[in-house]
Design a protein around this motif. Sequence first.
Motif, short mmCIF file in Angstrom:
data_model
loop_
_atom_site.label_atom_id
_atom_site.label_comp_id
_atom_site.label_asym_id
_atom_site.label_seq_id
_atom_site.Cartn_x
_atom_site.Cartn_y
_atom_site.Cartn_z
N ALA A 31 0.68 -16.18 -12.44
CA ALA A 31 -0.38 -16.24 -11.44
C ALA A 31 -0.90 -14.85 -11.09
O ALA A 31 -2.12 -14.65 -10.95
CB ALA A 31 0.13 -16.95 -10.18
N GLU A 32 -0.02 -13.87 -10.96
CA GLU A 32 -0.45 -12.52 -10.59
C GLU A 32 -1.27 -11.88 -11.70
O GLU A 32 -2.26 -11.19 -11.44
CB GLU A 32 0.77 -11.65 -10.26
N GLY A 83 -3.05 -5.42 -13.89
CA GLY A 83 -2.44 -5.64 -12.59
C GLY A 83 -1.37 -4.64 -12.21
O GLY A 83 -0.81 -4.70 -11.11
N GLY A 84 -1.03 -3.70 -13.11
CA GLY A 84 -0.01 -2.71 -12.81
C GLY A 84 1.33 -3.04 -13.45
O GLY A 84 1.53 -4.10 -14.04
N SER A 85 2.27 -2.12 -13.32
CA SER A 85 3.55 -2.22 -14.02
C SER A 85 4.36 -3.44 -13.63
O SER A 85 4.92 -4.13 -14.49
CB SER A 85 4.38 -0.95 -13.77
N ALA A 86 4.45 -3.74 -12.34
CA ALA A 86 5.27 -4.86 -11.90
C ALA A 86 4.71 -6.18 -12.43
O ALA A 86 5.46 -7.03 -12.93
CB ALA A 86 5.34 -4.89 -10.38
N VAL A 87 3.39 -6.35 -12.35
CA VAL A 87 2.75 -7.57 -12.85
C VAL A 87 2.93 -7.67 -14.37
O VAL A 87 3.21 -8.74 -14.92
CB VAL A 87 1.26 -7.59 -12.47
N TRP A 88 2.78 -6.54 -15.04
CA TRP A 88 2.89 -6.50 -16.50
C TRP A 88 4.30 -6.87 -16.95
O TRP A 88 4.48 -7.66 -17.88
CB TRP A 88 2.49 -5.11 -16.99
N ASN A 89 5.31 -6.32 -16.29
CA ASN A 89 6.69 -6.63 -16.65
C ASN A 89 7.00 -8.10 -16.41
O ASN A 89 7.67 -8.75 -17.22
CB ASN A 89 7.66 -5.75 -15.86
N GLU A 90 6.52 -8.64 -15.30
CA GLU A 90 6.73 -10.06 -15.02
C GLU A 90 6.04 -10.92 -16.08
O GLU A 90 6.56 -11.96 -16.49
CB GLU A 90 6.18 -10.39 -13.63
N VAL A 102 6.31 -14.53 -21.10
CA VAL A 102 6.13 -14.82 -22.52
C VAL A 102 7.48 -14.99 -23.20
O VAL A 102 7.67 -15.90 -24.02
CB VAL A 102 5.31 -13.70 -23.20
N MET A 103 8.45 -14.13 -22.85
CA MET A 103 9.78 -14.24 -23.46
C MET A 103 10.44 -15.57 -23.10
O MET A 103 11.10 -16.20 -23.93
CB MET A 103 10.66 -13.07 -23.02
N ALA A 104 10.26 -16.03 -21.88
CA ALA A 104 10.81 -17.33 -21.48
C ALA A 104 10.08 -18.47 -22.20
O ALA A 104 10.70 -19.47 -22.60
CB ALA A 104 10.70 -17.51 -19.96
N ALA A 105 8.76 -18.32 -22.37
CA ALA A 105 7.97 -19.38 -22.99
C ALA A 105 8.40 -19.64 -24.43
O ALA A 105 8.46 -20.79 -24.88
CB ALA A 105 6.49 -19.03 -22.93
N VAL A 106 8.68 -18.57 -25.19
CA VAL A 106 9.00 -18.75 -26.61
C VAL A 106 10.36 -19.40 -26.81
O VAL A 106 10.71 -19.77 -27.93
CB VAL A 106 8.92 -17.42 -27.38
N GLU A 107 11.12 -19.57 -25.73
CA GLU A 107 12.38 -20.31 -25.82
C GLU A 107 12.14 -21.81 -25.84
O GLU A 107 13.03 -22.58 -26.20
CB GLU A 107 13.29 -19.95 -24.65
N GLN A 108 10.94 -22.24 -25.42
CA GLN A 108 10.62 -23.66 -25.44
C GLN A 108 10.34 -24.10 -26.88
O GLN A 108 9.65 -23.40 -27.63
CB GLN A 108 9.39 -23.95 -24.57
N PRO A 109 10.84 -25.26 -27.28
CA PRO A 109 10.69 -25.70 -28.68
C PRO A 109 9.25 -25.97 -29.10
O PRO A 109 8.95 -25.97 -30.29
CB PRO A 109 11.54 -26.97 -28.74
N ALA A 152 11.06 -4.35 -27.01
CA ALA A 152 10.72 -3.01 -27.48
C ALA A 152 9.42 -2.52 -26.86
O ALA A 152 9.28 -1.34 -26.52
CB ALA A 152 10.61 -3.00 -29.01
N LEU A 153 8.48 -3.43 -26.68
CA LEU A 153 7.20 -3.08 -26.06
C LEU A 153 7.42 -2.60 -24.63
O LEU A 153 6.80 -1.63 -24.18
CB LEU A 153 6.27 -4.29 -26.08
N ARG A 154 8.32 -3.25 -23.94
CA ARG A 154 8.62 -2.84 -22.57
C ARG A 154 9.27 -1.46 -22.55
O ARG A 154 8.96 -0.63 -21.68
CB ARG A 154 9.53 -3.86 -21.92
N ARG A 155 10.15 -1.19 -23.51
CA ARG A 155 10.86 0.10 -23.51
C ARG A 155 9.91 1.27 -23.75
O ARG A 155 10.14 2.37 -23.26
CB ARG A 155 11.96 0.10 -24.58
#
Length: 286
Positions: free
Chosen positions: A117-118, A172-179, A184-191, A269-272
Amino acid sequence: MVLGGRLRRLREAGNISREAAGEHIRGSHSKISRIELGRTPIRERDLVDLLGLYGVTDPAEVDEFRRLAQEAGTSGWWHRDNDWLPKWFDIYLGLEQAASMIRGYEPRAVPELLQTAEYARALIRLAHPAESEDAIERRVALRMRRQEILTRPDPPQLWLMVEEAALSRRIGGSAVWNEQLDRVMAAVEQPNITVQLLADHVGGPALTEGAFTVLRFAEPDLPDIVYIQQLTGALYLDKRADLDAYRAVANQLLVHATPPECTPGLLRALRRRQPPILRHPTGEES
């Protein structure tokens, strides 16, 4: 569209022209064309008359057609927003809700069905700077409601190819970007969700002029549809030549994209390697 496709098959099986069908319901061949393409609803009287012309007399079959016509005339949940929702996007929302597979390419930002949402709020503010907070919140709410198709009992398969540059933009800035990366990482766990990344050096934008979505439906009467959103409208392509061209581009992008199982590691890796924070004279991040 399902109802129209079935009516078209019946008409063609009876070797009846659009002109003849139009005259039978006191209309024109263009009216029949609009009905068969799903561009206009059909009145019950016209439906019954066409079924009679096409030789459909079984009460159970007639009732099934009536049910389809009633469903076709029912407004979707998003019609509460029809005071601001463009007609061309209203059409897409109906198709998105009905799709069994949604396959897309996105070079600019995180795809809308995976946005937080953010993140969505920040993007919408950029795109509509003159709108009120209430209007922006309505747009955000609509986008979040759309995402419910991914967790419903019979969800569509979502298969996305996303440019690395799109995920690197810290909207939206770093906090929004990290969230957003977490989302996306949680989404790709869905089958039912697959996300593949295209590295910057691949040059995905050189293969196509911009983002596109291919919608596929379980109903055999419906062809695939390519959706291309523009600044003030959208294109809906269903001709074989157009479908073949976009399928070819999608397959070419797929060849260059990283395997789906690599996506979580690439996101980490993108986050790092976060780019340095740039600040405007106002002190805000960019």
